[in-house]
Design an enzyme around this catalytic site. Structure first.
Site: not given
Ligand SMILES: Nc1ncnc2c1ncn2[C@@H]1O[C@H](COP(=O)(O)OP(=O)(O)O)[C@@H](O)[C@H]1O
Ligand SMILES: O=C(OP(=O)(O)O)[C@H](O)COP(=O)(O)O
Length: 408
Positions: A365, A39, A207, A389
């Site tokens: 990520g 990233r 998540k 997401g």
């Protein structure tokens, strides 16, 4: 989407102007070591373009999910140190986000230099549901840009968040689409407008509630959803099985039962693991064994066992689904790949994606970090997205606040 682009901003002239850039520097850490700098590398080109054009670059970013107050383990320092190593211009980190340090460093910033503000989530107003609270924080961020500032959103991984540094600043400054967001959206647009079928979506990660919510809109869009990672235990519980100490979102069980009921009519089939790797505890050297998914509590570790990976039978079944697909989207590791003993499921899925002729997109990520850590090359996949997401919500057809706010 008809947003103003970074190139338009550069053409207008940025020398000496304070340009606020939202980047996604939310990288995985082992202590203070960045374990995957994907990233950071993906964020660098926009910062460099602005630096080369003489802008004074103010970068906002988050790391992890701190609870609205400073916490040393969520400092952006490791990420900013790595960014400074990679950049050929000066990069500094302020000790706070909108406090004295940010103000002093911003005032001293020279043309072509960058200042990263400390984790925006150290301020509870960043993620507040209250528009006025977020707005007040956005005002303080915007004030750092003086009288001739502008905003560039380059944080693709956060475009699905209606947060102050993503959304509210864009309502207060002339705003532009960063190159990374532009590229990511172009790839995903192609995937949604010309989806080659069978279309297989692989979901995993930790998540869980975020990703369970996404399934609602994937019903009828995806032909097959392969369920791994932390969320698989909520699926097993929904089918009436005990999951011992594994990650479980109990309040989501009825939601999953509803998905399972509606799936056939919607034309989507779920593939749920038939075997699981259960460990004695959450640790790299934990004892572990493969058990049937409906017998997790019957492992040697009884009710304290924790499911940390899909088993080999499930990995083969998932790989077979991927082999028959024309389009594959994957978000979320199949297990705790950071521990070698629980990386096999994730490795098998990565291998299947590299073996298939299908168009493959890996998003997220940790998913991107996983494929690189396990020795795969970015070039072996159709596209590696910096947002998990965010790309899932894009594929669902949802309006993304960080994108819609940039629409002219
Ligand atoms: N069974 C599991 N139990 C606990 N954590 C898991 C499990 N499977 C995967 N994970 C964790 O999920 C994390 C990544 O989740 P997430 O952030 O949702 O993915 P991404 O960043 O790719 O969107 C990894 O750190 C991995 O260890
Ligand atoms: O890591 C991220 O998302 P991802 O895990 O879905 O790829 C982004 O930085 C957004 O972080 P958030 O999900 O804590 O808002």
């Amino acid at each position: 989407m008809t947003s103003h682009t970074l190139n338009e901003l550069i053409a207008e002239g940025v020398r000496g102007r304070y340009i606020l850039v939202r980047s996604d520097l939310n990288v995985p850490l082992d202590g203070s070591t960045v374990t995957d700098d994907g990233r950071i590398k993906a964020s660098l080109p926009v910062l460099k373009k602005l630096s080369d054009a003489g802008a004074r670059v103010l970068v906002t970013a988050h790391l992890g999910r701190p609870k609205g107050a400073p916490e040393a383990k969520y400092s952006l320092k490791p990420a900013v140190d790595r960014l400074a190593e990679l950049a050929d211009f000066k990069v500094q980190l302020a000790a706070d986000t909108v406090g004295d340090s940010a103000k002093e460093h911003a005032a001293a910033l020279q043309d072509g230099e960058a200042l990263v503000l400390e984790n925006v989530r150290f301020d509870a107003r960043e993620t507040s549901k209250d528009d006025a609270e977020r707005g007040a924080f956005a005002d303080e961020l915007v004030a750092l840009t003086g009288s001739n500032g502008a905003f560039v959103d380059d944080a693709f991984g956060a475009v699905h968040r209606k947060h102050a540094s993503v959304y509210d600043v864009a309502t207060r400054l002339p705003s532009y689409l960063g190159d990374l967001v532009h590229t990511e959206v172009e790839v995903l647009r192609k995937l949604t407008t010309d989806t080659q079928r069978p279309y297989v979506v692989v979901l995993g990660g930790s998540k869980v509630s975020d990703k369970l919510a996404v399934i609602e809109n994937l019903l009828g869009k995806a032909d097959t959803i392969l369920v791994g990672g932390g969320m698989l235990f909520t699926f097993l519980a929904a089918a009436g099985h005990k999951v011992a100490g594994s990650l479980l979102e109990e309040d989501q069980i009825p939601v999953v039962q509803d998905y399972l009921k509606r799936a056939a009519d919607a034309g989507t089939s779920f593939v749920i693991p038939t075997d699981v790797v259960v460990a004695s505890r959450f640790a790299a050297d934990a004892e572990h064994e493969v058990v049937k998914a409906d017998a997790i509590e019957e492992s040697a570790f009884g009710a304290s066992g924790i499911g940390l990976d899909i088993g080999p039978e499930s990995a083969s079944a998932f790989a077979a689904q991927i082999e028959g697909a024309k389009t594959v989207f994957w978000n979320g590791p199949m297990g705790v790949f950071e521990f070698e003993a629980f990386a096999n499921g994730t490795r098998a899925i990565a291998q299947a994606l590299t073996d298939t002729v299908a168009f493959t997109v890996v998003g997220g990520g940790d998913s991107a970090a996983a494929v690189r850590t396990l020795g795969f090359e970015d070039s072996q996949f159709g596209h590696i997205s910096t947002g998990g997401g965010a790309s899932l919500e894009y594929l669902e057809g949802k309006e993304l606040p960080g994108l819609s706010v940039l629409d002219r």
